[in-house]
Design a protein around this motif. Structure first.
Motif, PDB file in Angstrom:
ATOM      1  N   ILE A 127      -8.544   2.841   7.533  1.00 54.77           N
ATOM      2  CA  ILE A 127      -8.030   4.125   8.028  1.00 54.77           C
ATOM      3  C   ILE A 127      -6.570   3.966   8.458  1.00 54.77           C
ATOM      4  CG2 ILE A 127      -8.240   5.892   9.840  1.00 54.77           C
ATOM      5  CD1 ILE A 127     -11.243   5.332   9.925  1.00 54.77           C
ATOM      6  N   LYS A 128      -6.350   2.924   9.237  1.00 57.00           N
ATOM      7  CA  LYS A 128      -4.995   2.664   9.730  1.00 57.00           C
ATOM      8  C   LYS A 128      -4.027   2.437   8.565  1.00 57.00           C
ATOM      9  CE  LYS A 128      -4.364   0.952  13.952  1.00 57.00           C
ATOM     10  NZ  LYS A 128      -4.910  -0.023  14.912  1.00 57.00           N
ATOM     11  N   TRP A 129      -4.475   1.650   7.619  1.00 57.84           N
ATOM     12  CA  TRP A 129      -3.640   1.344   6.446  1.00 57.84           C
ATOM     13  C   TRP A 129      -3.310   2.615   5.661  1.00 57.84           C
ATOM     14  CZ3 TRP A 129      -4.133   1.682   1.097  1.00 57.84           C
ATOM     15  CH2 TRP A 129      -3.201   0.945   0.349  1.00 57.84           C
ATOM     16  N   LEU A 130      -4.289   3.498   5.518  1.00 52.91           N
ATOM     17  CA  LEU A 130      -4.050   4.765   4.803  1.00 52.91           C
ATOM     18  C   LEU A 130      -3.029   5.624   5.548  1.00 52.91           C
ATOM     19  CD1 LEU A 130      -7.655   5.776   3.623  1.00 52.91           C
ATOM     20  CD2 LEU A 130      -5.736   5.102   2.156  1.00 52.91           C
ATOM     21  N   GLU A 131      -3.157   5.651   6.886  1.00 55.94           N
ATOM     22  CA  GLU A 131      -2.186   6.402   7.699  1.00 55.94           C
ATOM     23  C   GLU A 131      -0.774   5.892   7.440  1.00 55.94           C
ATOM     24  OE1 GLU A 131      -5.047   7.255  11.610  1.00 55.94           O
ATOM     25  OE2 GLU A 131      -3.581   5.626  11.659  1.00 55.94           O
ATOM     26  N   GLN A 132      -0.660   4.576   7.411  1.00 58.90           N
ATOM     27  CA  GLN A 132       0.668   3.969   7.273  1.00 58.90           C
ATOM     28  C   GLN A 132       1.256   4.096   5.868  1.00 58.90           C
ATOM     29  OE1 GLN A 132      -0.479   0.153   8.647  1.00 58.90           O
ATOM     30  NE2 GLN A 132      -0.002   0.578  10.800  1.00 58.90           N
ATOM     31  N   ASN A 133       0.394   4.257   4.883  1.00 60.59           N
ATOM     32  CA  ASN A 133       0.881   4.215   3.498  1.00 60.59           C
ATOM     33  C   ASN A 133       0.712   5.521   2.718  1.00 60.59           C
ATOM     34  OD1 ASN A 133       1.655   1.222   2.969  1.00 60.59           O
ATOM     35  ND2 ASN A 133      -0.279   1.141   4.090  1.00 60.59           N
ATOM     36  N   SER A 134       0.421   6.606   3.430  1.00 55.14           N
ATOM     37  CA  SER A 134       0.084   7.853   2.726  1.00 55.14           C
ATOM     38  C   SER A 134       1.208   8.334   1.799  1.00 55.14           C
ATOM     39  CB  SER A 134      -0.313   8.946   3.718  1.00 55.14           C
ATOM     40  OG  SER A 134       0.755   9.226   4.574  1.00 55.14           O
ATOM     41  N   GLU A 135       2.453   8.174   2.251  1.00 58.80           N
ATOM     42  CA  GLU A 135       3.550   8.680   1.410  1.00 58.80           C
ATOM     43  C   GLU A 135       3.664   7.922   0.091  1.00 58.80           C
ATOM     44  OE1 GLU A 135       7.415   9.241   3.324  1.00 58.80           O
ATOM     45  OE2 GLU A 135       6.331  10.264   4.945  1.00 58.80           O
ATOM     46  N   GLU A 136       3.633   6.597   0.192  1.00 59.36           N
ATOM     47  CA  GLU A 136       3.722   5.797  -1.036  1.00 59.36           C
ATOM     48  C   GLU A 136       2.507   6.030  -1.933  1.00 59.36           C
ATOM     49  OE1 GLU A 136       4.558   2.936   1.772  1.00 59.36           O
ATOM     50  OE2 GLU A 136       5.789   1.716   0.397  1.00 59.36           O
ATOM     51  N   LEU A 137       1.371   6.242  -1.304  1.00 58.63           N
ATOM     52  CA  LEU A 137       0.158   6.495  -2.100  1.00 58.63           C
ATOM     53  C   LEU A 137       0.268   7.820  -2.844  1.00 58.63           C
ATOM     54  CD1 LEU A 137      -2.533   5.197   0.401  1.00 58.63           C
ATOM     55  CD2 LEU A 137      -2.044   4.273  -1.869  1.00 58.63           C
ATOM     56  N   MET A 138       0.766   8.833  -2.152  1.00 53.38           N
ATOM     57  CA  MET A 138       0.921  10.137  -2.809  1.00 53.38           C
ATOM     58  C   MET A 138       1.932  10.050  -3.944  1.00 53.38           C
ATOM     59  SD  MET A 138      -0.983  12.602  -1.612  1.00 53.38           S
ATOM     60  CE  MET A 138      -0.235  14.211  -1.545  1.00 53.38           C
ATOM     61  N   ALA A 139       2.891   9.132  -3.820  1.00 61.89           N
ATOM     62  CA  ALA A 139       3.897   8.945  -4.877  1.00 61.89           C
ATOM     63  C   ALA A 139       3.413   7.967  -5.948  1.00 61.89           C
ATOM     64  CB  ALA A 139       5.199   8.442  -4.258  1.00 61.89           C
ATOM     65  N   LEU A 140       2.158   7.532  -5.818  1.00 60.68           N
ATOM     66  CA  LEU A 140       1.527   6.644  -6.800  1.00 60.68           C
ATOM     67  C   LEU A 140       2.227   5.303  -6.977  1.00 60.68           C
ATOM     68  CD1 LEU A 140       0.267   9.011  -9.625  1.00 60.68           C
ATOM     69  CD2 LEU A 140      -1.099   7.575  -8.126  1.00 60.68           C
ATOM     70  N   HIS A 141       2.707   4.769  -5.901  1.00 57.31           N
ATOM     71  CA  HIS A 141       3.229   3.401  -5.893  1.00 57.31           C
ATOM     72  C   HIS A 141       2.120   2.473  -6.429  1.00 57.31           C
ATOM     73  CE1 HIS A 141       4.343  -0.464  -4.228  1.00 57.31           C
ATOM     74  NE2 HIS A 141       5.536   0.011  -3.925  1.00 57.31           N
ATOM     75  N   ALA A 142       2.420   1.795  -7.551  1.00 58.30           N
ATOM     76  CA  ALA A 142       1.339   1.116  -8.290  1.00 58.30           C
ATOM     77  C   ALA A 142       0.558   0.093  -7.463  1.00 58.30           C
ATOM     78  CB  ALA A 142       1.895   0.448  -9.542  1.00 58.30           C
ATOM     79  N   GLU A 143       1.297  -0.728  -6.698  1.00 63.28           N
ATOM     80  CA  GLU A 143       0.582  -1.756  -5.931  1.00 63.28           C
ATOM     81  C   GLU A 143      -0.265  -1.153  -4.825  1.00 63.28           C
ATOM     82  OE1 GLU A 143       3.056  -5.124  -4.525  1.00 63.28           O
ATOM     83  OE2 GLU A 143       3.572  -5.144  -6.669  1.00 63.28           O
ATOM     84  N   LYS A 144       0.308  -0.133  -4.178  1.00 66.51           N
ATOM     85  CA  LYS A 144      -0.419   0.508  -3.077  1.00 66.51           C
ATOM     86  C   LYS A 144      -1.662   1.223  -3.596  1.00 66.51           C
ATOM     87  CE  LYS A 144       2.731  -0.195   0.220  1.00 66.51           C
ATOM     88  NZ  LYS A 144       2.533  -0.934   1.449  1.00 66.51           N
TER      89      LYS A 144
END
Ligand code: NAD
Ligand code: ZN
Length: 365
Positions: free
Chosen positions: A198-215
């Motif tokens: 949960i914490k990790w998703l909070e911290q990385n939501s922007e990169e995830l929405m931008a489909l950062h491949a590693e994330k």
């Protein structure tokens, strides 16, 4: 990245990474496949033009004989007519019990092609190549099937794939709304099991929405990890596996009452999770902060937490929930949150409590 699913009677790998479609022949060999086996790709009319050539070419170059069938994109292809049609195609191509079906697409194709594999000649092996984010959920766990006019997913089987190959590059062509829908299940997996996720998703939501491949690979990996942990303890859903339905009691009702397509599955489940966490404060006395944090996380992925009352009434929602196989007698069962990252199945919830919650979560667009 590689993850292994270990069940009583079988074991299979999930490969996740960027550009790994090209590795398909390698992973097939690792799984002990010989070139003499025929392979048959099942895909849909959106995915096939984008990726089927690539898959077919790489397999043919490696020496396999490859056939293919394409069904119209969308939920409406998940039916018995398509099943019969596809089985005809398999027969025409000469698939035998040693052949392997390849599901290339989202959850619809995974469920449909998986069910073809489960029933063709009493069951042949199949491979999942998921191309939607939502399919990180549907491609793992072995539930396959089709819809009946009277109910979703009511004709089906448990049939585990021989492997799952997840090339995150395919997500780049996915429509944004489908991507967001998939994040609902990612968030669900975190919310039911794993506070650090949960914490990790909070911290990385922007990169995830931008489909950062590693994330995004990491998110899929961790989401699958939760699914695998749950399914390996309860493959046939006699107990624990029910927690995977978090947010789905209200979610399924919303999808059905609003009419399929008004809400994506993920949007409906997001609203359902908002309802479930609110209900938890009433039934379990869960801290209100958990509601705030849950909704904030959903919003970070542009997911809704309220439904639009012009689509549905509370009465219709309650009726739909009653029809749901998870409601027994007049007692509603809900997966509720005791704390961030942990949930439990609670039975015997009264209609009045649900009505209160439905009031709270109405008002969205
Ligand atoms: P989907 O398969 O219909 O895909 C959504 C849309 O995106 C479709 O139009 C599809 O053609 C298109 N698409 C797919 N991949 C694409 C890509 N890479 N680029 C461009 N377009 C692409 O739907 P879904 O959301 O993946 O899955 C929903 C289905 O999954 C439902 O039928 C649901 O019942 C099922 N499901 C099954 C399980 C399970 O455990 N078996 C779990 C959850 C959901
Ligand atoms: Zn779901």
């Amino acid at each position: 990245k590689k993850l292994t699913v270990s069940l009583d009677h079988c074991q299979y790998p999930i490969y996740i990474g960027k550009g790994i479609l090209a590795k398909l022949p390698e992973v097939l060999q690792e799984a002990g496949m010989t070139f003499r086996r025929k392979l048959f790709i099942i895909s849909d009319s959106h995915v096939a033009p984008l990726y089927s050539k690539q898959v077919q070419t790489v397999l043919e170059k490696a020496g396999y004989e490859v056939g293919m069938a394409i069904v119209p994109a969308g939920e409406s292809s998940k039916n018995l007519q398509q099943l019969e049609h596809l089985i005809g195609e398999c027969l025409r191509f000469g698939l035998d019990r040693q052949s392997v079906i390849i599901a290339l697409g989202g959850g619809v194709i995974g469920d449909l092609a998986g069910f073809v594999a489960a029933t063709y000649m009493r069951g042949i092996p199949f491979i999942q190549i998921p191309t939607t984010l939502l399919a990180h959920d549907s491609s793992v766990g072995g539930k396959v099937g089709v819809n009946h006019a009277l109910g979703k997913n009511v004709i089906g089987a448990f049939h585990q794939p021989m492997l799952v190959l997840y090339d995150v590059e395919t997500l780049n062509t996915l429509p944004k709304r489908e991507l967001i829908s998939g994040f609902a299940e990612v968030v669900k997996h975190a919310l039911i099991w794993d506070p650090s996720f949960i914490k990790w998703l909070e911290q990385n939501s922007e990169e995830l929405m931008a489909l950062h491949a590693e994330k995004i690979s990491e998110a899929i990996y961790r989401g699958c990890q939760v699914k695998v942990a749950v399914v390996s303890q309860d493959e046939k859903e006699v107990g624990l596996r029910a927690i995977l339905n978090y947010g789905h009691t209200i979610g399924h009702a919303l999808e059905a009452v609003a009419g399929y397509g008004v809400y994506t599955h993920g949007e409906a489940v997001a609203i359902g999770m908002a309802g479930a966490v609110r209900l938890s404060t009433k039934v379990l006395g869960t801290d209100k902060q958990v509601v705030v944090k849950t909704e904030k996380l959903l919003h970070a992925f542009e997911l809704p937490t309220q439904y639009n009352p012009s689509h549905v009434t509370d009465e219709l929602l309650l009726q739909a929930m009653k029809r749901d196989k998870k409601v027994r007698n007049d007692e509603y069962s809900f997966v509720l949150t005791s704390d961030l990252g942990s949930v439990e199945l609670v039975r015997g919830i009264h209609e009045e409590q649900i009505r209160t919650i439905l009031q709270e979560i109405r008002g969205g667009k």
